[in-house]
Scaffold this active site. Structure first.
Site, PDB file in Angstrom:
ATOM      1  N   ARG A  62       0.782  -1.183  -0.109  1.00  0.00           N
ATOM      2  CA  ARG A  62       0.014  -0.114  -0.076  1.00  0.00           C
ATOM      3  C   ARG A  62       0.780   1.370   0.159  1.00  0.00           C
ATOM      4  NH1 ARG A  62      -2.781   2.980   4.892  1.00  0.00           N
ATOM      5  NH2 ARG A  62      -3.858   4.627   3.806  1.00  0.00           N
ATOM      6  N   HIS A 114      -2.651  11.091   0.839  1.00  0.00           N
ATOM      7  CA  HIS A 114      -2.341  10.619   2.210  1.00  0.00           C
ATOM      8  C   HIS A 114      -1.657  12.203   2.608  1.00  0.00           C
ATOM      9  CE1 HIS A 114      -1.010   7.311   5.047  1.00  0.00           C
ATOM     10  NE2 HIS A 114      -0.601   8.641   5.470  1.00  0.00           N
ATOM     11  N   GLU A 169      -7.134   8.346   6.428  1.00  0.00           N
ATOM     12  CA  GLU A 169      -7.457   9.208   7.727  1.00  0.00           C
ATOM     13  C   GLU A 169      -7.720  10.731   7.359  1.00  0.00           C
ATOM     14  OE1 GLU A 169      -4.041   8.840  10.332  1.00  0.00           O
ATOM     15  OE2 GLU A 169      -4.495   6.584  10.412  1.00  0.00           O
ATOM     16  N   ASN A 200      -7.475   1.843  10.036  1.00  0.00           N
ATOM     17  CA  ASN A 200      -5.821   2.100  10.697  1.00  0.00           C
ATOM     18  C   ASN A 200      -6.081   2.125  12.486  1.00  0.00           C
ATOM     19  OD1 ASN A 200      -4.834   2.325   8.332  1.00  0.00           O
ATOM     20  ND2 ASN A 200      -4.451   4.390   8.539  1.00  0.00           N
ATOM     21  N   TYR A 238      -4.063   1.490  16.053  1.00  0.00           N
ATOM     22  CA  TYR A 238      -2.556   1.406  16.804  1.00  0.00           C
ATOM     23  C   TYR A 238      -2.794   1.138  18.480  1.00  0.00           C
ATOM     24  CZ  TYR A 238      -0.369   3.110  12.548  1.00  0.00           C
ATOM     25  OH  TYR A 238       0.067   3.184  11.342  1.00  0.00           O
ATOM     26  N   GLU A 260      -3.420  -0.462   8.371  1.00  0.00           N
ATOM     27  CA  GLU A 260      -2.080   0.266   9.019  1.00  0.00           C
ATOM     28  C   GLU A 260      -2.155  -0.208  10.576  1.00  0.00           C
ATOM     29  OE1 GLU A 260      -1.178   4.529   9.203  1.00  0.00           O
ATOM     30  OE2 GLU A 260      -1.674   4.800   7.184  1.00  0.00           O
TER      31      GLU A 260
HETATM   32  C1  FCB Z   1      -1.107   7.093  10.901  1.00  0.00           C
HETATM   33  C2  FCB Z   1      -0.516   7.657   9.565  1.00  0.00           C
HETATM   34  C3  FCB Z   1       0.496   7.210   9.047  1.00  0.00           C
HETATM   35  C4  FCB Z   1       1.819   7.310   9.935  1.00  0.00           C
HETATM   36  C5  FCB Z   1       1.154   6.347  11.158  1.00  0.00           C
HETATM   37  C6  FCB Z   1       2.152   6.313  12.060  1.00  0.00           C
HETATM   38  O1  FCB Z   1      -1.927   8.140  11.455  1.00  0.00           O
HETATM   39  O2  FCB Z   1      -1.616   7.252   8.224  1.00  0.00           O
HETATM   40  O3  FCB Z   1       1.123   8.010   7.831  1.00  0.00           O
HETATM   41  O4  FCB Z   1       2.231   8.455  10.262  1.00  0.00           O
HETATM   42  O5  FCB Z   1       0.088   7.085  11.543  1.00  0.00           O
END
Ligand code: FCB
Length: 462
Positions: A89, A133, A178, A305, A307, A367
């Site tokens: 990607r 992006h 995002e 995405n 985290y 992500e």
């Molecule tokens: C996300 C972004 C990506 C990267 C990660 C850590 O928010 O999409 O570009 O910076 O965080």
């Protein structure tokens, strides 16, 4: 020191939890890796301007050289192939295609991405392309950027141009990455380009981003080969209550509107969360007739995405609009270098929730990853056991969602290699591949080797 440890889970066992057609990849974004900002007719983007402004990024870091990926595409794709990736990607820099954002097209820009796509296909790697992006052409920002409705139409034109050229070879399109960050960090708190600090502007920018997506979807689809998937990637922050007090539950619901529903509701339900703008103490955006229908045009995939998570506590004395003030730290938890809690179950809970609330046809984790302090001694290895443990945990939790019936089709690790982490510059390393920025040497971290082992085990099941 974080006690995050690799689990005893056998990589081979983990591989068996995913169906044969599951897609494994890694992700990057143009401004974070490409460099070559003045080459082959590229026009400036808001990130060039922002990062060149003193005080905006860590130590004034910019994406001028980044990973020099623009010149090293062949070698980088060879590394992807060595990892056994099914997919890659990446994003397209709008100002390489239209240096002024619209009007005259730059053939050399398209030629670069065409070369990248063809090189990927030669290595049997499926291209998943993000059209936006965060690197808006500066020329459009000069006319108001995302607060100007015209930007949405310019985006749809640009998206169609790219789809016409690459649509016969791309496996999946992601219109926007995002948009929450593009709108809120870009126009609300100003932490990202273009650095505007006006929450009301963020509300209007968000609406135009959503509109841009909706306008682009049918045009991208029409210009692509049949069966190509078109969708969007959103960032989500799963939220959990710190206690069961009524005010905690109320504040959590409002924080959820801000962090998760602001974009997902319009896309899937065709409306903003009820009372959302009141809760934020802001006005609703200007919305024209049919906008909400355009925004909720059916899509083929939702990119997720994820985290971390936040634990939320009600605070009667703090304005509800200030969502972050309600976050409480978790003393026993491990945190990454971004100060994001490592909480693998967040991804399982989130995928289940999105499936239940919005029923997207297909979900992809577009992500997931972690920044830790990596040390390289000049040799051939970088040991990153915490990142290995992070991936083991989150991938195992993703498998749980899959087993519970979520139509999860793929997983992309963030990131293929260390890169320019926006306002954090080069201070945060998210890569599975270490990049020595002096020499541009790439070194596979243990997490890359582990991922390669997982993918090899997965592919050998066939
Ligand atoms: C996300 C972004 C990506 C990267 C990660 C850590 O928010 O999409 O570009 O910076 O965080």
């Amino acid at each position: 020191m974080c006690a995050l440890q690799s689990q005893n889970l056998l990589t081979k066992q983990l591989a068996t939890l995913f169906p044969q057609d599951f897609i494994w990849g890694t992700a990057t974004a143009a401004y974070q890796v490409e460099g070559a900002i003045h080459e082959d007719g590229r026009g400036p983007s808001i990130w060039d301007t922002f990062s060149a402004t003193p005080g905006k990024t860590f130590q004034g870091d910019t994406g001028e050289i980044a990973d020099d990926h623009y010149h090293r595409v062949a070698d980088d794709v060879a590394l992807m192939s060595r990892l056994g990736l099914d997919a890659y990607r990446f994003s397209i820099s709008w100002s390489r295609i239209y240096p002024q954002g619209q009007g005259e097209m730059n053939e050399q820009g398209l030629a670069f991405y065409e070369r990248l796509v063809d090189t990927l296909l030669e290595h049997n790697i499926k291209p998943f392309v993000t059209l936006y992006h965060w690197d808006l052409p500066q020329a459009l920002e000069d006319k108001g950027g995302w607060t100007n409705r015209e930007t949405a139409y310019a985006f749809a034109d640009y998206a169609e141009t790219v789809a016409r050229r690459l649509g016969d070879r791309v496996a999946g399109w992601i219109t926007l990455n995002e948009p929450w960050c593009a709108a809120y960090l870009g126009y609300g708190n100003g932490v990202h380009a273009p650095g505007v600090k006006d929450r009301q502007s963020a509300i209007q920018a968000a609406h135009h981003l959503l509109l841009a997506h909706g306008l682009a979807v049918p045009r991208v689809r029409a210009a692509s080969k049949p069966g190509t998937q078109v969708g969007i990637t959103l960032n989500f922050q799963p939220l959990y209550p710190a206690d069961d007090r009524a005010e905690t539950l109320r504040d959590l619901a409002i924080a959820d509107e801000f962090s998760n529903r602001w974009f997902a509701d319009p896309l899937f339900l065709g409306r903003y969360p009820e009372h959302y703008f009141e809760h934020m103490a802001l006005h609703a955006p200007t919305v024209q007739e049919h906008d909400m229908e355009i925004i909720s045009t059916p899509i083929d995939l939702l990119g997720v995405n994820c985290y971390s998570r936040s634990v939320i506590r009600g605070l009667p004395e703090v304005p509800l609009a200030d969502a972050t003030a309600h976050v409480v730290p978790v003393p026993s938890a491990c945190y990454t270098e971004m100060a994001w809690e490592v909480y693998p179950n967040a991804i399982r809970d989130l995928l289940l929730r999105l499936h239940n609330d919005y029923h997207p046809q297909q979900l992809y984790v577009t992500e997931n990853g972690a920044a830790f302090k990596d040390e390289w001694d000049g040799g051939d290895a970088v040991h990153d056991p915490r990142r290995v443990a992070f991936y083991q945990g989150y991938i195992a939790a993703s498998a749980e969602a899959l087993q519970a019936g979520v139509p999860l089709k793929g997983y992309f690790a963030w990131s293929l290699m260390d890169n320019f982490e926006w306002a954090e510059g080069y201070s945060k390393r998210f890569g599975m591949i270490y990049v020595d920025y002096q020499s541009q040497r790439r070194i596979l971290k243990d997490s890359a080797l582990w991922y390669a082992e997982l993918l090899a085990a997965f592919h050998s099941q066939a």
